[in-house]
Scaffold this active site. Structure first.
Site, PDB file in Angstrom:
ATOM      1  N   LYS A  83       0.458  -1.053  -0.184  1.00 31.31           N
ATOM      2  CA  LYS A  83       0.183  -0.326  -0.248  1.00 31.31           C
ATOM      3  C   LYS A  83       1.035   1.219  -0.227  1.00 31.31           C
ATOM      4  O   LYS A  83       1.735   1.439   0.499  1.00 31.31           O
ATOM      5  CB  LYS A  83      -1.141  -0.213   0.979  1.00 31.31           C
TER       6      LYS A  83
HETATM    7  C1  E4P Z   1      -8.284   1.528   3.767  1.00 30.57           C
HETATM    8  O1  E4P Z   1      -7.229   0.969   3.582  1.00 30.57           O
HETATM    9  C2  E4P Z   1      -8.284   2.595   4.759  1.00 30.57           C
HETATM   10  O2  E4P Z   1      -7.338   1.128   5.647  1.00 30.57           O
HETATM   11  C3  E4P Z   1      -9.315   2.965   6.086  1.00 30.57           C
HETATM   12  O3  E4P Z   1     -10.389   3.087   4.556  1.00 30.57           O
HETATM   13  C4  E4P Z   1      -9.793   4.221   6.623  1.00 30.57           C
HETATM   14  O4  E4P Z   1     -10.547   4.467   6.671  1.00 30.57           O
HETATM   15  P1  E4P Z   1     -10.866   5.734   8.278  1.00 30.57           P
HETATM   16  O5  E4P Z   1     -11.111   6.731   6.890  1.00 30.57           O
HETATM   17  O6  E4P Z   1     -11.858   5.223   9.007  1.00 30.57           O
HETATM   18  O7  E4P Z   1      -9.779   5.841   9.151  1.00 30.57           O
END
Ligand code: E4P
Length: 217
Positions: A83
């Site tokens: 990522k």
């Molecule tokens: C996705 O890969 C992220 O880890 C996640 O969806 C972020 O979510 P949040 O905005 O609720 O922290």
């Protein structure tokens, strides 16, 4: 539609995985902090548990360092998706890491233009953050719809991974629009099973059953 679970909590992943609800997992530095675990250890455990892609996020901000971190994360298991953030350096890292045969999830996407760049850089997944757009009074679902249209217009193969999902309605809307994947916290996925009329109907059935005086077992 594929379901990824947005957590680094092993027990929560295992519970959903046993039900066949887990097509993959996403983590991020905040989720690793919340788990209290070592990133390499917990990511390896998740990869052992789940067959599908497991996103593990780099924390460097310059391309060369991101690439080095990505290569290390990719060594954890064959199902790692590295990522990287949607920055110019992140796009450079995406191009190199995907060119080396790794799955790459480009995260922190907040515009259609960013999503176009990620697709052109060879991203396996693009992660538009719905909830964080809603937080600033911008409709996150509009972004999912725009990316779907643009990717379909040009045949981009990057999968739309609807992220930052906070409600069950985000999942319904993502499915309606045609997001390829959603990633949501375990509690939101479990909440999809709830409906007040189900609870009310079940309470009536159980009360009437009690009155019959019968038993099945
Ligand atoms: C996705 O890969 C992220 O880890 C996640 O969806 C972020 O979510 P949040 O905005 O609720 O922290």
């Amino acid at each position: 539609m594929k379901f990824f679970v947005d957590t680094a909590e092993i027990d929560a992943i295992a519970e959903l995985n046993d039900l066949g609800m887990v097509d993959g997992v996403t983590t991020n530095p905040s989720l690793i902090l919340k788990s209290g675990r070592d990133i390499l250890e917990v990511t390896r455990e998740i990869c052992d548990l789940v067959d599908g892609p497991v996103s593990a996020e780099v924390v460097a901000t310059e391309a060369e360092a991101m690439i080095a971190e990505g290569r290390k994360l990719a060594q954890i298991a064959d199902n790692i998706a590295v990522k990287v953030p949607l920055t110019w350096d992140g796009l450079k890292a995406c191009k190199v890491l995907s060119g080396e045969g790794n799955m790459v999830n480009v995260t922190l996407c907040f515009s259609a233009n960013q999503a176009i760049l990620a697709a052109k850089a060879g991203a396996t997944f693009i992660s538009p953050f719905i909830g964080r757009l809603d937080d600033i009074n911008t409709d996150g679902m509009d972004l999912i719809a725009d990316i779907r249209t643009i990717y379909d217009n040009y045949g981009f193969e990057t999968q739309i991974l609807a992220a930052s999902i906070r409600t069950v309605n985000h999942i319904t809307e993502s499915a309606r629009i045609g997001a390829d994947v959603i990633t949501a916290p375990p509690a939101v996925i479990k909440a999809m099973a709830s409906h007040p009329l189900t609870d009310k109907g079940l309470a009536t059935f159980l009360a009437d059953w009690e009155k019959t005086g019968q038993k099945i077992l």
